[in-house]
Design a protein around this motif. Structure first.
Motif, mmCIF file in Angstrom:
data_model
loop_
_atom_site.group_PDB
_atom_site.id
_atom_site.type_symbol
_atom_site.label_atom_id
_atom_site.label_comp_id
_atom_site.label_asym_id
_atom_site.label_seq_id
_atom_site.Cartn_x
_atom_site.Cartn_y
_atom_site.Cartn_z
ATOM 1 N N GLU A 195 37.732 -92.664 -43.639
ATOM 2 C CA GLU A 195 37.776 -93.359 -42.189
ATOM 3 C C GLU A 195 39.334 -94.176 -42.092
ATOM 4 N N GLU A 235 26.912 -88.205 -45.828
ATOM 5 C CA GLU A 235 27.882 -87.461 -46.549
ATOM 6 C C GLU A 235 27.428 -87.206 -48.128
ATOM 7 N N LYS A 236 28.165 -86.271 -48.371
ATOM 8 C CA LYS A 236 27.978 -85.732 -50.051
ATOM 9 C C LYS A 236 28.534 -87.232 -50.736
ATOM 10 N N GLY A 245 31.514 -102.082 -47.279
ATOM 11 C CA GLY A 245 30.423 -101.352 -48.085
ATOM 12 C C GLY A 245 28.971 -101.929 -47.823
ATOM 13 N N LEU A 256 30.513 -88.176 -53.796
ATOM 14 C CA LEU A 256 31.427 -87.642 -54.992
ATOM 15 C C LEU A 256 31.322 -88.532 -55.998
ATOM 16 N N HIS A 268 31.525 -101.788 -54.009
ATOM 17 C CA HIS A 268 32.348 -101.152 -52.957
ATOM 18 C C HIS A 268 33.294 -101.909 -52.357
ATOM 19 N N GLY A 322 31.294 -101.463 -42.680
ATOM 20 C CA GLY A 322 32.484 -102.110 -43.186
ATOM 21 C C GLY A 322 32.135 -102.758 -44.254
ATOM 22 N N GLN A 367 36.833 -101.545 -57.860
ATOM 23 C CA GLN A 367 36.211 -102.075 -56.950
ATOM 24 C C GLN A 367 34.967 -102.717 -57.749
ATOM 25 N N LYS A 404 32.413 -94.386 -37.439
ATOM 26 C CA LYS A 404 32.556 -93.437 -38.580
ATOM 27 C C LYS A 404 32.500 -92.079 -38.119
ATOM 28 N N HIS A 413 39.701 -94.157 -54.984
ATOM 29 C CA HIS A 413 39.951 -94.638 -53.537
ATOM 30 C C HIS A 413 41.342 -94.668 -53.379
ATOM 31 N N LYS A 435 25.422 -93.666 -44.799
ATOM 32 C CA LYS A 435 26.358 -94.869 -44.328
ATOM 33 C C LYS A 435 26.300 -95.413 -43.030
ATOM 34 N N GLU A 495 41.897 -94.015 -44.944
ATOM 35 C CA GLU A 495 41.472 -93.976 -46.255
ATOM 36 C C GLU A 495 40.991 -92.560 -46.640
#
Ligand code: ADP
Length: 469
Positions: A286, A199-200, A164, A202, A234, A162, A231, A116, A207, A157, A274
């Motif tokens: 990703e 990462e941040k 989630g 959000l 995730h 993958g 979802q 990723k 999605h 992450k 995505e």
């Protein structure tokens, strides 16, 4: 020219692929674990080959066994479907070395997009906006510095993640150390590597993903977007195409960026780029280098058979459509029907289907590998089917999906149909105000499920009586 394909997968997606092969005049080979001996995909294929004893989750991960089966049967190509070996670069390489066409991108591309952080770097190089964060898997103190810089909440992450798995949302600095350890430990167990990045996070994103197709003649097109914001943990539950929030201008921008990314990595085949969409902006997260579960909704609104395009591409043919010829027509929704109990913490509910009748009528498609009397195995994901509806607009497709859910009869196992009914009747869902936290935020869903169950009980029982064996 490919004339025989081995399908290295099971259940509904194996049948989905074999259908496309049949329409393309291509013979099929199924490989199966002994637990799947009585499955439809084994009977549907022109040839079938056992690759492992029961219980056998790992049979579909048996690279030498699958390659050997392909060589023995004279299959020129292998379609990996989704999950299992679909994005496994070792498998793609083993195919390449054995002189078998892997229906998907090259092992090199799988390696790149499978990481990723490498994908984030590539996206940035292609001029695509990514979620703020770092692009390398690194030491905890660097992650901490970055988290301070981008501001909490952040999301940790696994680099090779993958499904989630292993993602951890961190609300404040005090939680960071523990979350890092947890994410890394889960990633080690699940993916064999514990590397993570940050990462941040959000907070209320949607999605939204773009389907692309790339052939070996240099053509890369996109088929518009799918919204997969509904979802649970995730994992996608309800998907639709198009997205209620995407304007033609944004669709064009997202599509162009998805195509740019695919071109930059040298992509071949069908893939999905995505994005998460928040505050009117979209950010790359990703690329999924395979056919996706929810490809069906794109097929319904474009009329393009994505798997047949995959087969053309693998055979060296150009795409059957140009970008100008891609037209979106109407609206489509997919509900993933699982054998699980939504009223009891989604506990899986494997077992024998003692009665089964799937919906039909105008605008309904059911992709499934089950039948009356079929045993839902405890060894695999308990998906029963993908129920897909098409309508001329969102209003019509919602009404049609509600109707289809009403007539879906499944006896012998618990299912999440009741949750789908509650979602499809939810005023926020109907208004198109979606988000990845929809299920958690809509606290009335649980009461709604009970109310709807009560309301529909008599009709469901009536229908169940008719279809019980
Ligand atoms: P995986 O590959 O494990 O499925 P993804 O990166 O595709 O992980 O993310 C899965 C889901 O997690 C997304 O659909 C979204 O709901 C949520 N998600 C991922 N990244 C973020 C983020 N930065 N902020 C908020 N939600 C996120």
């Amino acid at each position: 020219m490919i004339n025989k394909v081995l399908v290295a997968n099971r259940g509904e997606i194996a049948i989905r692929i074999m259908r496309a092969c049949r329409e393309s005049g291509i013979a099929t080979v199924a490989v199966y674990s002994e637990a799947d001996r009585d499955s439809i995909f084994v009977k549907y294929a022109d040839e079938a080959c056992s690759i492992g004893p029961a219980p056998a989750r790992d049979s579909y991960l048996n690279i030498p066994g699958i390659i050997k089966a392909a060589l023995n049967c004279g299959a020129q190509a292998i379609h990996p479907g989704y999950g299992f070996l679909a994005e496994n670069s070792d498998f793609a390489r083993a195919c390449e070395e054995a002189g078998i066409i892997f229906i998907g991108p090259s092992s090199r591309v799988l390696e790149l997009v499978g990481c990723k952080t490498a994908a984030r770097t590539t996206a940035q190089e292609a001029g695509i906006e990514i979620v703020p964060g770092i692009n390398e898997c690194t030491e905890p103190d660097i992650i901490e510095q970055e988290a301070e810089k981008i501001g909490y909440p952040v999301i940790i992450k696994p680099c090779d993640g993958g499904g989630g798995i292993g993602m951890q949302v961190v609300k404040s600095r005090s939680e960071l150390k523990r979350s890092l350890e947890m994410s890394s430990a889960i990633a080690s167990r699940a993916f064999g590597r514990g590397k993570v990045y940050v990462e941040k996070y959000l907070e209320h994103p949607r999605h939204i993903e773009v389907q692309i197709l790339a052939d070996s003649c240099g053509n890369i097109i996109h088929l518009g977007e799918r919204e997969c914001s509904i979802q649970r943990m995730h994992n996608k539950l309800v998907e639709e195409a198009p997205s209620p929030v995407i304007t033609p201008e944004i669709r064009q921008q997202m599509g162009r960026q998805a195509v740019d990314f695919a071109r930059k990595v040298g992509y071949l085949g069908a893939g999905t780029v995505e994005f998460i969409y928040s505050g009117g902006r979209f950010y790359f997260i990703e690329m999924n280098a395979r056919i996706q579960v929810e490809h069906t909704v794109t097929e319904m609104v474009t009329g393009i058979d994505i798997v047949k395009e995959q087969l053309r591409i693998a055979g060296g043919l150009p795409l059957s459509v140009s970008q100008q010829e891609v037209k979106l027509n109407g609206w489509s929704i997919e509900c993933r029907i699982n054998a699980e109990d939504p009223l009891n913490n989604f506990t899986p509910s494997p077992g024998r289907l003692s009665g089964y009748r799937s919906p039909g009528g105008i605008g309904i498609r059911v992709d499934s590998g089950v039948y009356n009397g079929f045993m839902i195995s405890p060894y695999y994901h308990p998906m029963i089917s993908k129920l897909v509806a098409w309508g001329r607009n969102r209003e019509e497709v919602i009404l049609r999906m509600r109707r289809a859910l009403y007539e879906y009869i499944i006896v012998g196992v618990k299912t999440n149909i009741i949750l789908h009914k509650a979602i499809l009747e939810n005023p926020r869902f109907v208004s198109g105000d979606l988000g990845t936290h929809f299920i958690g935020q809509e606290s009335s869903l649980f009461d709604d499920m009970r109310r709807i169950e009560e309301r529909d009980r008599a009709a469901v029982e009536r229908l169940k009586e008719t279809f019980k064996t």
